[in-house]
Scaffold this active site. Structure first.
Site, PDB file in Angstrom:
ATOM      1  N   ARG A 107      -6.587  -0.547  -7.651  1.00  0.00           N
ATOM      2  CA  ARG A 107      -5.311  -1.209  -7.896  1.00  0.00           C
ATOM      3  C   ARG A 107      -5.538  -2.205  -9.020  1.00  0.00           C
ATOM      4  NH1 ARG A 107      -0.738  -3.525  -4.189  1.00  0.00           N
ATOM      5  NH2 ARG A 107      -0.502  -1.288  -4.020  1.00  0.00           N
ATOM      6  N   HIS A 135       2.383   4.597  -8.200  1.00  0.00           N
ATOM      7  CA  HIS A 135       1.805   4.332  -6.887  1.00  0.00           C
ATOM      8  C   HIS A 135       1.938   5.620  -6.075  1.00  0.00           C
ATOM      9  CE1 HIS A 135       0.320   2.338  -3.476  1.00  0.00           C
ATOM     10  NE2 HIS A 135       1.196   1.373  -3.314  1.00  0.00           N
TER      11      HIS A 135
END
Lengths: 311, 181
Positions: A107, A135
């Site tokens: 991330r 995502h």
């Protein structure tokens, strides 16, 4: 060289690949209800969670998923690492590689960071959210949750409501829903819609117009700092125009599914009573997250490297 | 790869009789079917397990629970498969203290059975695990044997044994052959 497998965004997957991930996740969700919630599929594999942005939920979800598959998990959080000492992203990545990891879950606040890792590393790269870009595991777990509630998704209508502009959840979610044959709407104040039209998406700014036509209402988190940027006049006004409250829920289809990627601002984008209503699938999304991440890790690491590209 | 059959070693009637005999042996060994749970290994163990459970129910006059097991998550050769497919596992109720009969079509290296035992033990601690197979073709790579065997079929390691079942393949029969490109 054998082709490495990655999951960087949902565009890496066609509909058949997505169905395979969803079917695999369904099989793995059964493991979560066993007395012994662990299978040996990824014994001896090492997964690193490389998080440059704090996200306890997503990191824990990946961690649980990897542990349920018997993989070893390393957590690399930016605040506790040598990044504070000024180590570059590339050096950090190469250090991980030298430790012999099989997969890197990344991330990063900068869009595209996982693509850089793919160039530098031999390991499988999983994008757990990059900037405002993508995502993919969130999109897949959302599809899984919708399928559990609605069955076939082809022809169903979903509205993403809220900060579409800054949302990687919406960006990946829209692609995934379209790939599954859903009709996608985006509802937000004009200042929170992307300046360039989203392909195949009907955009609008009147939530009340849209609600009666939707099978899924996907409420996005409003980041408080957006108001300081002048994206909307006040939180009160946003709440009045775009909050999903009981009165608005009453106008929706009886079987409507209410979703939210978490963490929720109860009382802002979603009223507390709606979040607790039977229509809400928000905790189901969390459970689906573990099953989906198990499936993705298994499909990326379970087979041989020479195998076909899944993702 | 295409399976090319050479010899048919069991006819539809042979399979029917083998299932009957195995079911009687299960009842005899377990002194009834009260604590028996039948679990088929996907794919062809599943229809066989249903046939055995049906025969057990008829013999003992009681419902015998049936489950199905996908062993992909437990395989020791995952790294050699290009795209493993995990299907659903379903065990009927609690297996704690039960006699679990694993059912598969062919017993060969014993590795599938090893995986199946690992999977079952993750669901609880059965009183016993027993193994029923339609065909035992030899060439074990692990110390595993079957408790109930439909037919022992001596083979060479390079040969293939194909079990066809009505529910999956549209007909019943067991063939020996080889795989050709």
């Amino acid at each position: 060289m054998a082709e490495r497998r990655h999951l960087l965004d949902v565009d890496d997957l066609d509909r058949e690949d997505m169905e395979r991930v969803l079917d695999t996740a369904r099989s793995f969700s059964e493991v979560l209800h066993r007395p012994i919630k662990k299978v040996p599929s990824l014994r001896g594999k090492t997964v690193v969670n490389l998080f440059y942005e704090s996200s306890t939920r997503t990191r824990m979800s990946f961690e649980v998923a990897a542990k349920r598959l018997s993989a070893d998990v390393l957590n690399f959080n930016v605040s506790t690492s040598s990044v504070e000492k000024g180590e570059s992203f590339k050096d950090t990545a190469l250090t991980l590689e030298a430790m012999g990891v099989d997969a890197v879950v990344v991330r990063h606040p900068v869009a595209g960071a996982p693509w850089l890792l793919r160039q530098w590393l031999q390991a499988a790269i999983l994008n757990a959210g990059d900037g405002m870009h993508a995502h993919p595991t969130q999109a897949l777990l959302d599809l899984f949750t919708m399928q559990e509630r609605l069955g076939e998704l082809q022809g169903r209508t979903i509205a993403f409501v809220g900060d579409i502009l800054h949302s990687r959840v919406a960006r990946s979610g829209i692609k995934a829903c379209r790939a599954m044959g859903m009709k996608v709407l985006a509802v937000a104040p004009p200042t929170l819609l992307p300046p360039v039209a989203l392909e195949g998406v009907v955009t609008g700014s009147d939530l009340d117009d849209v609600i009666p036509h939707c099978d899924v209402l996907y409420m996005l988190r409003i980041q408080m700092e957006r108001q300081k940027e002048g994206r909307f006049p006040s939180l009160e006004e946003y709440t009045r125009l775009y909050q999903l409250n009981m009165q608005r829920l009453g106008k929706a289809r009886p079987q409507v599914v209410v979703m939210h990627p978490g963490p929720m601002n109860r009382g802002v984008e979603i009223a507390a009573e709606v979040a607790d209503a039977p229509h809400a699938a928000i905790t189901a999304q969390v459970s689906a997250g573990v099953a989906i991440r198990m499936a993705v890790l298994f499909l990326l690491l379970g087979g041989s490297e020479g195998g076909e590209k899944v993702a | 790869m295409v399976f090319k059959e050479r010899v048919k070693v069991m006819e539809e009637a042979d399979i029917r009789r083998a299932v009957q005999r195995i079911s009687h042996e299960i009842v005899e060994r377990n002194k009834g079917a009260a604590d028996v749970v039948v679990v088929g290994i996907r794919t062809r163990g599943v229809p066989l397990s249903l046939r055995i459970a049906k025969a057990l129910s008829a013999i003992e006059g009681m419902e015998v629970p049936v489950g199905r097991l996908d062993i992909t998550m437990y395989r020791d050769d995952l790294h050699t498969m290009s795209q493993p497919v995990v299907k659903e596992t379903h065990l009927p109720g609690d297996i704690e203290g039960r006699n679990v009969i694993i059912v598969d079509d062919v017993l060969f290296t014993g590795r599938s059975v090893r995986s199946a035992m690992d999977a079952i033990i993750d669901f609880g601690r059965p009183a016993s695990i027993q193994l029923a197979v339609l065909v035992d073709r030899g060439h074990r790579e692990l110390p595993i044997r079957a408790d109930y065997v439909g037919k022992n079929v001596p083979t060479s390691p390079g040969e293939k044994v194909k079990v066809a079942l009505e529910e999956v393949d549209g007909e019943d029969g067991v063939y020996i052959g080889c795989e050709e490109e």
